[in-house]
Scaffold this motif. Sequence first.
Motif, PDB file in Angstrom:
ATOM      1  N   LEU A 123      -5.594   6.971   0.347  1.00  0.00           N
ATOM      2  CA  LEU A 123      -6.050   7.867  -0.712  1.00  0.00           C
ATOM      3  C   LEU A 123      -5.170   7.710  -1.948  1.00  0.00           C
ATOM      4  O   LEU A 123      -5.662   7.540  -3.064  1.00  0.00           O
ATOM      5  CB  LEU A 123      -6.022   9.321  -0.251  1.00  0.00           C
ATOM      6  N   MET A 124      -3.861   7.769  -1.755  1.00  0.00           N
ATOM      7  CA  MET A 124      -2.960   7.693  -2.898  1.00  0.00           C
ATOM      8  C   MET A 124      -3.021   6.322  -3.564  1.00  0.00           C
ATOM      9  O   MET A 124      -2.910   6.220  -4.780  1.00  0.00           O
ATOM     10  CB  MET A 124      -1.535   8.055  -2.473  1.00  0.00           C
ATOM     11  N   MET A 125      -3.233   5.267  -2.787  1.00  0.00           N
ATOM     12  CA  MET A 125      -3.395   3.935  -3.379  1.00  0.00           C
ATOM     13  C   MET A 125      -4.643   3.900  -4.249  1.00  0.00           C
ATOM     14  O   MET A 125      -4.635   3.341  -5.340  1.00  0.00           O
ATOM     15  CB  MET A 125      -3.456   2.870  -2.276  1.00  0.00           C
ATOM     16  N   GLN A 126      -5.725   4.503  -3.760  1.00  0.00           N
ATOM     17  CA  GLN A 126      -6.942   4.573  -4.586  1.00  0.00           C
ATOM     18  C   GLN A 126      -6.654   5.253  -5.911  1.00  0.00           C
ATOM     19  O   GLN A 126      -7.042   4.758  -6.974  1.00  0.00           O
ATOM     20  CB  GLN A 126      -8.020   5.399  -3.877  1.00  0.00           C
ATOM     21  N   MET A 127      -5.997   6.387  -5.849  1.00  0.00           N
ATOM     22  CA  MET A 127      -5.722   7.153  -7.059  1.00  0.00           C
ATOM     23  C   MET A 127      -4.825   6.344  -8.006  1.00  0.00           C
ATOM     24  O   MET A 127      -5.052   6.316  -9.217  1.00  0.00           O
ATOM     25  CB  MET A 127      -5.089   8.497  -6.709  1.00  0.00           C
ATOM     26  N   GLN A 128      -3.823   5.681  -7.462  1.00  0.00           N
ATOM     27  CA  GLN A 128      -2.934   4.863  -8.290  1.00  0.00           C
ATOM     28  C   GLN A 128      -3.700   3.697  -8.918  1.00  0.00           C
ATOM     29  O   GLN A 128      -3.406   3.287 -10.039  1.00  0.00           O
ATOM     30  CB  GLN A 128      -1.757   4.333  -7.457  1.00  0.00           C
ATOM     31  N   THR A 129      -4.680   3.181  -8.200  1.00  0.00           N
ATOM     32  CA  THR A 129      -5.484   2.074  -8.724  1.00  0.00           C
ATOM     33  C   THR A 129      -6.234   2.507  -9.984  1.00  0.00           C
ATOM     34  O   THR A 129      -6.246   1.794 -10.986  1.00  0.00           O
ATOM     35  CB  THR A 129      -6.475   1.576  -7.655  1.00  0.00           C
ATOM     36  N   TYR A 130      -6.829   3.679  -9.951  1.00  0.00           N
ATOM     37  CA  TYR A 130      -7.582   4.147 -11.115  1.00  0.00           C
ATOM     38  C   TYR A 130      -6.656   4.382 -12.306  1.00  0.00           C
ATOM     39  O   TYR A 130      -7.009   4.069 -13.449  1.00  0.00           O
ATOM     40  CB  TYR A 130      -8.367   5.420 -10.776  1.00  0.00           C
ATOM     41  N   VAL A 131      -5.481   4.912 -12.048  1.00  0.00           N
ATOM     42  CA  VAL A 131      -4.501   5.121 -13.117  1.00  0.00           C
ATOM     43  C   VAL A 131      -4.065   3.777 -13.693  1.00  0.00           C
ATOM     44  O   VAL A 131      -3.953   3.620 -14.913  1.00  0.00           O
ATOM     45  CB  VAL A 131      -3.275   5.915 -12.598  1.00  0.00           C
ATOM     46  N   ALA A 132      -3.832   2.799 -12.823  1.00  0.00           N
ATOM     47  CA  ALA A 132      -3.391   1.477 -13.279  1.00  0.00           C
ATOM     48  C   ALA A 132      -4.444   0.816 -14.165  1.00  0.00           C
ATOM     49  O   ALA A 132      -4.101   0.139 -15.137  1.00  0.00           O
ATOM     50  CB  ALA A 132      -3.055   0.587 -12.088  1.00  0.00           C
ATOM     51  N   VAL A 133      -5.714   1.013 -13.832  1.00  0.00           N
ATOM     52  CA  VAL A 133      -6.782   0.447 -14.671  1.00  0.00           C
ATOM     53  C   VAL A 133      -6.694   1.018 -16.081  1.00  0.00           C
ATOM     54  O   VAL A 133      -6.713   0.281 -17.065  1.00  0.00           O
ATOM     55  CB  VAL A 133      -8.183   0.715 -14.069  1.00  0.00           C
ATOM     56  N   GLY A 134      -6.596   2.337 -16.171  1.00  0.00           N
ATOM     57  CA  GLY A 134      -6.519   2.971 -17.487  1.00  0.00           C
ATOM     58  C   GLY A 134      -5.312   2.492 -18.276  1.00  0.00           C
ATOM     59  O   GLY A 134      -5.427   2.185 -19.471  1.00  0.00           O
ATOM     60  N   THR A 154       0.845  -1.198   0.000  1.00  0.00           N
ATOM     61  CA  THR A 154       0.000   0.000   0.000  1.00  0.00           C
ATOM     62  C   THR A 154       0.876   1.243   0.000  1.00  0.00           C
ATOM     63  O   THR A 154       0.655   2.173  -0.778  1.00  0.00           O
ATOM     64  CB  THR A 154      -0.954   0.006   1.213  1.00  0.00           C
ATOM     65  N   ILE A 155       1.867   1.259   0.848  1.00  0.00           N
ATOM     66  CA  ILE A 155       2.764   2.413   0.935  1.00  0.00           C
ATOM     67  C   ILE A 155       3.580   2.561  -0.343  1.00  0.00           C
ATOM     68  O   ILE A 155       3.680   3.654  -0.911  1.00  0.00           O
ATOM     69  CB  ILE A 155       3.681   2.282   2.167  1.00  0.00           C
ATOM     70  N   GLU A 156       4.142   1.463  -0.817  1.00  0.00           N
ATOM     71  CA  GLU A 156       4.996   1.537  -2.007  1.00  0.00           C
ATOM     72  C   GLU A 156       4.204   1.880  -3.270  1.00  0.00           C
ATOM     73  O   GLU A 156       4.614   2.742  -4.049  1.00  0.00           O
ATOM     74  CB  GLU A 156       5.768   0.219  -2.196  1.00  0.00           C
ATOM     75  N   PHE A 157       3.073   1.213  -3.493  1.00  0.00           N
ATOM     76  CA  PHE A 157       2.266   1.512  -4.677  1.00  0.00           C
ATOM     77  C   PHE A 157       1.671   2.915  -4.595  1.00  0.00           C
ATOM     78  O   PHE A 157       1.520   3.587  -5.618  1.00  0.00           O
ATOM     79  CB  PHE A 157       1.144   0.493  -4.872  1.00  0.00           C
ATOM     80  N   ALA A 158       1.315   3.369  -3.394  1.00  0.00           N
ATOM     81  CA  ALA A 158       0.785   4.729  -3.231  1.00  0.00           C
ATOM     82  C   ALA A 158       1.809   5.754  -3.706  1.00  0.00           C
ATOM     83  O   ALA A 158       1.451   6.759  -4.323  1.00  0.00           O
ATOM     84  CB  ALA A 158       0.407   4.989  -1.779  1.00  0.00           C
ATOM     85  N   ARG A 159       3.063   5.502  -3.453  1.00  0.00           N
ATOM     86  CA  ARG A 159       4.128   6.419  -3.870  1.00  0.00           C
ATOM     87  C   ARG A 159       4.463   6.306  -5.348  1.00  0.00           C
ATOM     88  O   ARG A 159       4.638   7.315  -6.020  1.00  0.00           O
ATOM     89  CB  ARG A 159       5.405   6.121  -3.086  1.00  0.00           C
ATOM     90  N   GLU A 195      -8.295  -7.387 -16.665  1.00  0.00           N
ATOM     91  CA  GLU A 195      -8.448  -7.938 -15.321  1.00  0.00           C
ATOM     92  C   GLU A 195      -8.411  -6.844 -14.258  1.00  0.00           C
ATOM     93  O   GLU A 195      -9.200  -6.864 -13.315  1.00  0.00           O
ATOM     94  CB  GLU A 195      -7.361  -8.974 -15.036  1.00  0.00           C
ATOM     95  N   PHE A 196      -7.497  -5.896 -14.400  1.00  0.00           N
ATOM     96  CA  PHE A 196      -7.429  -4.784 -13.452  1.00  0.00           C
ATOM     97  C   PHE A 196      -8.778  -4.085 -13.383  1.00  0.00           C
ATOM     98  O   PHE A 196      -9.333  -3.894 -12.314  1.00  0.00           O
ATOM     99  CB  PHE A 196      -6.390  -3.738 -13.920  1.00  0.00           C
ATOM    100  N   GLY A 197      -9.273  -3.700 -14.548  1.00  0.00           N
ATOM    101  CA  GLY A 197     -10.518  -2.944 -14.602  1.00  0.00           C
ATOM    102  C   GLY A 197     -11.696  -3.710 -14.045  1.00  0.00           C
ATOM    103  O   GLY A 197     -12.520  -3.148 -13.317  1.00  0.00           O
ATOM    104  N   GLU A 198     -11.785  -4.989 -14.377  1.00  0.00           N
ATOM    105  CA  GLU A 198     -12.895  -5.798 -13.874  1.00  0.00           C
ATOM    106  C   GLU A 198     -12.877  -5.852 -12.354  1.00  0.00           C
ATOM    107  O   GLU A 198     -13.912  -5.679 -11.705  1.00  0.00           O
ATOM    108  CB  GLU A 198     -12.838  -7.204 -14.475  1.00  0.00           C
TER     109      GLU A 198
END
Length: 189
Positions: free
Chosen positions: A102-113, A18-23, A122-125
């Motif tokens: 919060l930052m993990m959430q934001m990174q998640t949406y970017v990763a989906v795109g 969570t910390i690493e991906f958030a960054r 798979e990410f998006g689903e």
Amino acid sequence: MVRMSAEERRESVIRAATIEFARGGYYGTSTEAIAKRVGVSQPYLFRLFPGKKAIFLATAERCMQDTIRTFEEASRGLEGEESLHAMADAYTKVIAERPELLMMQMQTYVAVGAAEQEGDHEFGEAVRAGWMRLWDTVHLPLGADINETTTFLAYGMLVNCLVAMGFPPGHRVWEGMYPSARFKGRLEH
């Protein structure tokens, strides 16, 4: 020294990830950095998770579950406007206290795109399924009103964006928010 079970070690990987991906996001974070933060070797990391994608998806799912739990606990026994303000207030407290969520959430949406651009759905689903659980969690306490649910979640995404960009509490960008949705904490980068 007490040895951790594989499940406890998986939990420590998710916390570290969570910390690493958030960054650094999905593409900018190495499994080496996650393993180092946990204090395990990369081979051991891959005994717990089959690969980086599995670590990211487990971390994204945990982040969504934490947000859902925040809303469930805040709205328990409430409805309508009381529920709306309780959930908004609880969420702004969580992101002030645990900005990595919060930052993990934001990174998640970017990763989906990014993944979908590469043909990986798979990410998006997985993320869309989590988002729908989140939608359902806030929908009933808000009176099962589609417009209220949409507005609440839209405010939440605006809060996410403003906090991620570093707008401090008291800045004029917060003036149009209902008071419970105004960011009260400080995001540390």
